[in-house]
Design a protein around this motif. Sequence first.
Motif, PDB file in Angstrom:
ATOM      1  N   ILE A 199       0.831  -1.200   0.000  1.00  0.00           N
ATOM      2  CA  ILE A 199       0.000   0.000   0.000  1.00  0.00           C
ATOM      3  C   ILE A 199       0.868   1.253   0.000  1.00  0.00           C
ATOM      4  CG2 ILE A 199      -1.656   1.329   1.387  1.00  0.00           C
ATOM      5  CD1 ILE A 199      -2.817  -1.388   2.287  1.00  0.00           C
ATOM      6  N   HIS A 200       1.912   1.251   0.804  1.00  0.00           N
ATOM      7  CA  HIS A 200       2.806   2.411   0.883  1.00  0.00           C
ATOM      8  C   HIS A 200       3.475   2.676  -0.463  1.00  0.00           C
ATOM      9  CE1 HIS A 200       5.583   5.314   2.593  1.00  0.00           C
ATOM     10  NE2 HIS A 200       6.585   4.657   2.021  1.00  0.00           N
ATOM     11  N   ALA A 201       3.904   1.620  -1.150  1.00  0.00           N
ATOM     12  CA  ALA A 201       4.582   1.795  -2.441  1.00  0.00           C
ATOM     13  C   ALA A 201       3.631   2.393  -3.476  1.00  0.00           C
ATOM     14  CB  ALA A 201       5.119   0.447  -2.930  1.00  0.00           C
ATOM     15  N   ILE A 202       2.389   1.920  -3.497  1.00  0.00           N
ATOM     16  CA  ILE A 202       1.409   2.460  -4.452  1.00  0.00           C
ATOM     17  C   ILE A 202       1.091   3.914  -4.107  1.00  0.00           C
ATOM     18  CG2 ILE A 202      -0.963   2.247  -5.294  1.00  0.00           C
ATOM     19  CD1 ILE A 202      -0.695  -0.800  -4.790  1.00  0.00           C
ATOM     20  N   TYR A 203       0.957   4.190  -2.817  1.00  0.00           N
ATOM     21  CA  TYR A 203       0.672   5.561  -2.392  1.00  0.00           C
ATOM     22  C   TYR A 203       1.792   6.498  -2.838  1.00  0.00           C
ATOM     23  CZ  TYR A 203      -0.514   9.559   0.505  1.00  0.00           C
ATOM     24  OH  TYR A 203      -0.843  10.820   0.927  1.00  0.00           O
ATOM     25  N   GLU A 259      -3.916 -13.814  -2.804  1.00  0.00           N
ATOM     26  CA  GLU A 259      -3.681 -12.586  -3.558  1.00  0.00           C
ATOM     27  C   GLU A 259      -4.971 -11.803  -3.770  1.00  0.00           C
ATOM     28  OE1 GLU A 259      -1.988  -9.491  -5.386  1.00  0.00           O
ATOM     29  OE2 GLU A 259      -0.941 -11.105  -4.338  1.00  0.00           O
ATOM     30  N   GLY A 260      -6.084 -12.515  -3.935  1.00  0.00           N
ATOM     31  CA  GLY A 260      -7.358 -11.826  -4.079  1.00  0.00           C
ATOM     32  C   GLY A 260      -7.710 -11.028  -2.841  1.00  0.00           C
ATOM     33  N   GLY A 261      -7.447 -11.599  -1.663  1.00  0.00           N
ATOM     34  CA  GLY A 261      -7.698 -10.889  -0.414  1.00  0.00           C
ATOM     35  C   GLY A 261      -6.772  -9.706  -0.234  1.00  0.00           C
ATOM     36  N   ILE A 262      -5.508  -9.884  -0.599  1.00  0.00           N
ATOM     37  CA  ILE A 262      -4.549  -8.784  -0.475  1.00  0.00           C
ATOM     38  C   ILE A 262      -4.936  -7.641  -1.411  1.00  0.00           C
ATOM     39  CG2 ILE A 262      -2.143  -8.118  -0.882  1.00  0.00           C
ATOM     40  CD1 ILE A 262      -1.330 -10.910   0.051  1.00  0.00           C
ATOM     41  N   SER A 263      -5.358  -7.962  -2.627  1.00  0.00           N
ATOM     42  CA  SER A 263      -5.791  -6.929  -3.565  1.00  0.00           C
ATOM     43  C   SER A 263      -6.976  -6.152  -3.011  1.00  0.00           C
ATOM     44  CB  SER A 263      -6.167  -7.560  -4.911  1.00  0.00           C
ATOM     45  OG  SER A 263      -5.040  -8.106  -5.553  1.00  0.00           O
ATOM     46  N   ALA A 264      -7.922  -6.883  -2.404  1.00  0.00           N
ATOM     47  CA  ALA A 264      -9.098  -6.218  -1.841  1.00  0.00           C
ATOM     48  C   ALA A 264      -8.707  -5.261  -0.726  1.00  0.00           C
ATOM     49  CB  ALA A 264     -10.086  -7.264  -1.326  1.00  0.00           C
ATOM     50  N   LEU A 265      -7.860  -5.706   0.182  1.00  0.00           N
ATOM     51  CA  LEU A 265      -7.450  -4.851   1.292  1.00  0.00           C
ATOM     52  C   LEU A 265      -6.613  -3.670   0.812  1.00  0.00           C
ATOM     53  CD1 LEU A 265      -6.643  -7.567   3.962  1.00  0.00           C
ATOM     54  CD2 LEU A 265      -8.429  -5.825   4.131  1.00  0.00           C
ATOM     55  N   THR A 266      -5.789  -3.893  -0.192  1.00  0.00           N
ATOM     56  CA  THR A 266      -4.985  -2.803  -0.750  1.00  0.00           C
ATOM     57  C   THR A 266      -5.887  -1.689  -1.246  1.00  0.00           C
ATOM     58  OG1 THR A 266      -3.188  -4.311  -1.372  1.00  0.00           O
ATOM     59  CG2 THR A 266      -3.296  -2.189  -2.528  1.00  0.00           C
ATOM     60  N   GLU A 267      -6.930  -2.047  -2.001  1.00  0.00           N
ATOM     61  CA  GLU A 267      -7.833  -1.035  -2.515  1.00  0.00           C
ATOM     62  C   GLU A 267      -8.677  -0.420  -1.404  1.00  0.00           C
ATOM     63  OE1 GLU A 267      -8.333  -2.374  -7.154  1.00  0.00           O
ATOM     64  OE2 GLU A 267     -10.031  -2.739  -5.789  1.00  0.00           O
ATOM     65  N   MET A 268      -9.143  -1.232  -0.467  1.00  0.00           N
ATOM     66  CA  MET A 268      -9.958  -0.704   0.629  1.00  0.00           C
ATOM     67  C   MET A 268      -9.193   0.340   1.430  1.00  0.00           C
ATOM     68  SD  MET A 268     -11.556  -2.698   3.938  1.00  0.00           S
ATOM     69  CE  MET A 268     -12.893  -3.514   3.075  1.00  0.00           C
ATOM     70  N   TYR A 269      -7.942   0.056   1.743  1.00  0.00           N
ATOM     71  CA  TYR A 269      -7.159   0.971   2.573  1.00  0.00           C
ATOM     72  C   TYR A 269      -6.670   2.183   1.776  1.00  0.00           C
ATOM     73  CZ  TYR A 269      -7.261  -1.713   6.874  1.00  0.00           C
ATOM     74  OH  TYR A 269      -7.678  -2.315   8.047  1.00  0.00           O
ATOM     75  N   LEU A 270      -6.423   2.029   0.485  1.00  0.00           N
ATOM     76  CA  LEU A 270      -6.067   3.187  -0.325  1.00  0.00           C
ATOM     77  C   LEU A 270      -7.255   4.119  -0.506  1.00  0.00           C
ATOM     78  CD1 LEU A 270      -3.755   1.592  -3.037  1.00  0.00           C
ATOM     79  CD2 LEU A 270      -3.102   3.367  -1.395  1.00  0.00           C
ATOM     80  N   LEU A 271      -8.451   3.570  -0.657  1.00  0.00           N
ATOM     81  CA  LEU A 271      -9.639   4.420  -0.751  1.00  0.00           C
ATOM     82  C   LEU A 271      -9.775   5.294   0.488  1.00  0.00           C
ATOM     83  CD1 LEU A 271     -12.314   2.010  -2.282  1.00  0.00           C
ATOM     84  CD2 LEU A 271     -11.507   4.138  -3.309  1.00  0.00           C
TER      85      LEU A 271
END
Length: 328
Positions: free
Chosen positions: A163-167, A267-279
């Motif tokens: 998440i930090h890297a994408i941010y 990976e599906g769960g990680i993708s979901a949490l990544t988007e949830m927390y970035l939102l």
Amino acid sequence: MLAGDLKRDRYVVSRRRTGFGDCLWSLAAAWRYAQRTGRTLAIDWRGSCYLNQPFTNAFTVFFEPIQDIAGVRVICDDQINQFSFPGPFFPSWWNKPSIESVYRPDEQIFRERDELTELLQAQDDTDANTVVCDACLMWRCDQAAERQIFQSLNLRPEIQARIHAIYQEHFKGRSIIGVHVRHGNGEDIMDHTPYWADPELALRQVCTAIEKAKALPHRRPVMVFLCTDSAQVRDHLLDVFPDLITIPKCFQAAQAGPLHSASLGVEGGISALTEMYLLARCDTVIRFPPTSAFTRYARLFVPRVIEFDLKNPTRLILTDESSEHEPA
């Protein structure tokens, strides 16, 4: 800690196998009841829709283990497989012998949801030693409880690092408009269904909301960040807004069902949490439909939120708690 030790205390068990929005919101309701009644909270996410290991507690696959949430003792790891929670149980269905309680029809789950709602909203307690919360408990607690859960839980370090890297790459130095479009992709979307009665109109509404969000005052360059469960929605919005940000991920085939599926693995769960927390780190969030629990975290913490009025779907509702409209 085995059965003999457990009998000293009373428990609330938060059992969910659904998407993370439902899991976390229902957990907040269970936590609030545990706090009010002096019980230990057990987080039991075995059989998660994000995993194909039925006896793995998904909570500690995605979140760091935790022993306490604001004074409430917590059990959340795989040791829960060895626990024997003390009876009697509430709802009463859970007092059945285990061989008789393997299958719970939908009608029973809905009945338990109603029984739990009545219990959680009452000011007294039940005589049962263990309360099993195995139903959707959205809207069954106050916002302070929801905030407490999101502020108390920490994602696993590797997920936080992603998440930090994408941010840093996409969000830093920009005003981000986060857009969540829950499509369903063939799933029974229940309360969300009215928003998709006319799919073409729905997508036009989302585009209109993005344009209105971009027209609001912003102090930094604006970017649009899209989260959706449908490749068709993604492709349509990219045609209209070619510079919007999306995170590469695996989609299910068209009409094959939701992204919270064990077929996509961890990976599906990680993708979901990544988007949830970035939102939740955006400056403005568009929720379509606003009935989706996935954006509840963002709804609680993002300063500007744009939602759609179900009674009049062409009407946008802006909640603005930011200072963007004030002179710099």
